[in-house]
Design an enzyme around this catalytic site. Structure first.
Site, short mmCIF file in Angstrom:
data_model
loop_
_atom_site.label_atom_id
_atom_site.label_comp_id
_atom_site.label_asym_id
_atom_site.label_seq_id
_atom_site.Cartn_x
_atom_site.Cartn_y
_atom_site.Cartn_z
N TYR A 11 53.51 72.69 41.53
CA TYR A 11 54.13 73.69 42.39
C TYR A 11 55.63 73.62 42.25
CZ TYR A 11 49.70 74.27 44.72
OH TYR A 11 48.40 74.53 44.98
N LYS B 41 46.60 60.93 33.63
CA LYS B 41 47.72 60.09 33.22
C LYS B 41 47.85 59.00 34.29
CE LYS B 41 51.33 59.29 30.52
NZ LYS B 41 51.19 58.84 29.11
N ASP C 118 47.57 61.67 26.62
CA ASP C 118 48.17 61.54 25.28
C ASP C 118 47.13 61.11 24.25
OD1 ASP C 118 48.08 59.15 26.69
OD2 ASP C 118 50.13 58.52 26.20
N ASP D 156 45.75 73.45 30.31
CA ASP D 156 46.43 74.55 29.62
C ASP D 156 46.79 74.09 28.21
OD1 ASP D 156 47.72 76.99 29.23
OD2 ASP D 156 49.62 76.25 30.04
N ASP E 44 44.59 74.98 24.35
CA ASP E 44 45.20 75.62 23.17
C ASP E 44 45.05 74.73 21.94
OD1 ASP E 44 46.05 77.75 24.77
OD2 ASP E 44 48.00 77.87 23.77
C1 IPM Z 1 46.56 80.60 30.16
C2 IPM Z 1 48.00 81.05 30.13
C3 IPM Z 1 48.52 81.16 31.55
C4 IPM Z 1 48.48 79.76 32.17
C5 IPM Z 1 49.92 81.77 31.68
C6 IPM Z 1 50.00 83.14 31.02
C7 IPM Z 1 50.36 81.84 33.12
O1 IPM Z 1 48.77 80.19 29.36
O2 IPM Z 1 45.72 81.30 30.76
O3 IPM Z 1 46.24 79.55 29.60
O4 IPM Z 1 49.40 78.96 32.00
O5 IPM Z 1 47.49 79.47 32.84
MN MN Z 2 47.60 78.73 28.24
#
Ligand code: IPM
Ligand code: MN
Length: 346
Positions: free
Chosen positions: A142, A180, A212, A236, A240
């Site tokens: 936050y 972590k 990590d 997040d 990815d």
């Molecule tokens: C995701 C995106 C979002 C997040 C962004 C666009 C706010 O990266 O959905 O993974 O960080 O959750």
């Molecule tokens: Mn994302």
């Protein structure tokens, strides 16, 4: 015939075009499985700012809470990169997640055998990769002026942990909880709480990993993961990273679940440079329709049909430019998927 009300939020960039393809597939499986979808479209993100000077306009808020499920494309627009926080497209998405209280974000990553060559990793590393990231989605970091506080209550940790253990029961029965805890007190609470929840799931194995190390293992030994449970920001980042395993971010779907209507969106973003050319991969959005059917509406047969149709299209060589150069157009890929979903050849 049962009718489900779906709020469709195409959003920005490539969002509208991939959602248009996903909606065609949704309507096709509806016909095949004898269910009706009442679809209504609402603005979000930069589209919301354009329509109502608000990235989550009032009419969109009112519609999503009354729907059975929400299908979202993507938000983000470079022209708003320097806009005040309350006008940023991403603010609309974060507010939507909060409004729906969708605290558990499921991000499955599997490697389709025909796409092994699309990932930069060696094929032998990719054999057997089939993992699910369960990302906590509504808590965590936050902002408080210029510092950020990473906060979780035990109750917030418990409810998302239960989602991960339930999912693991239907998979390979392993949960890797990522934290972590060597540095963060909040991670110690995370670890204790997850360990306590695990006692209710004796058939599921629980292991803990530091974020990590987990990031490293995700590329060095990805097939050793089944369900990865983690807090919002770690999830997040790791999801990815995991996308690289599948060959392209453009393939990946997500489901955000809470107590009310779920929010379903592809993992890829708005990709402004690809917008309007029909070159974006529609598979992420179409696979999202499968998650919407499976988790949002509990229509497992219809979900299987969509997943089967995607696999068949990939087997038949369907590839957009994120997977091969030159790639085919998005509409042609969804045409192939549509034929499979309609004819039940999957
Ligand atoms: C995701 C995106 C979002 C997040 C962004 C666009 C706010 O990266 O959905 O993974 O960080 O959750
Ligand atoms: Mn994302």
């Amino acid at each position: 015939m049962k009718t489900y009300s779906i709020a469709v939020l195409p959003g920005d960039g490539i969002g509208p075009e991939v959602i248009a393809q996903a909606v065609r597939v949704l309507e096709a499986v509806g016909e095949r499985f004898d269910v009706r979808f009442a679809l209504r479209t609402f603005p979000v993100g930069a589209a919301g700012v354009a329509a109502a000077k608000d990235p989550l306009p009032g009419e969109t808020r009112a519609a999503v809470v009354r729907s059975d499920a929400v299908l979202l494309g993507a938000v983000g627009d470079p022209s708003l990169d320097h806009a005040p926080r309350e006008l940023r497209p991403e603010t609309g998405l974060l507010a939507l997640r909060k409004l729906l209280n969708v605290y558990a974000n499921l991000r499955p990553v599997a490697v389709h055998p025909a796409l092994v060559g699309a990932s930069p990793l060696k094929p032998e590393r990719l054999r057997g990769v089939d993992l699910l990231v369960v990302r906590e989605l509504t808590g965590g970091l936050y902002p408080t002026s210029a510092t950020n506080t990473l906060a979780y209550t035990a109750a917030e940790i418990e409810r998302v942990a239960r989602v991960a253990f339930e999912a693991a029961r239907g998979r390979r029965r392993l949960v890797t909880s990522v934290d972590k805890a060597n540095v963060l007190e909040v991670s110690q609470l995370w670890r204790e709480t997850v360990t306590r929840v695990a006692r209710n799931y004796p058939t599921v194995r629980l292991e803990h990993a530091y974020v990590d190390t987990a990031a490293m293992r995700l590329v060095s030994d990805p097939a050793t993961f089944d369900v990865v449970l983690t807090e919002n920001m770690f999830g997040d980042i790791l999801s990815d990273e995991a996308a690289v395993l599948a060959g392209s971010l453009g393939l990946l779907p997500s489901a955000s679940l809470g107590e009310g209507p779920g929010l379903f969106e592809p993992v890829h973003g708005s990709a402004p440079s690809l917008a309007g050319k029909d070159v974006a991969n529609p598979i992420g959005a179409i696979a999202t329709v499968a998650l919407l059917l499976r988790h949002g509406l509990k229509l497992a047969d219809a979900a299987d049909a969509v997943d089967g149709a995607i696999a068949a299209a990939l087997d038949a060589g369907a590839r957009t430019q994120d997977l091969v150069r030159p790639g085919e157009l998005g509409a042609r890929i969804s045409q192939l998927i549509l034929a499979e979903a309609l004819e039940g050849r999957s």
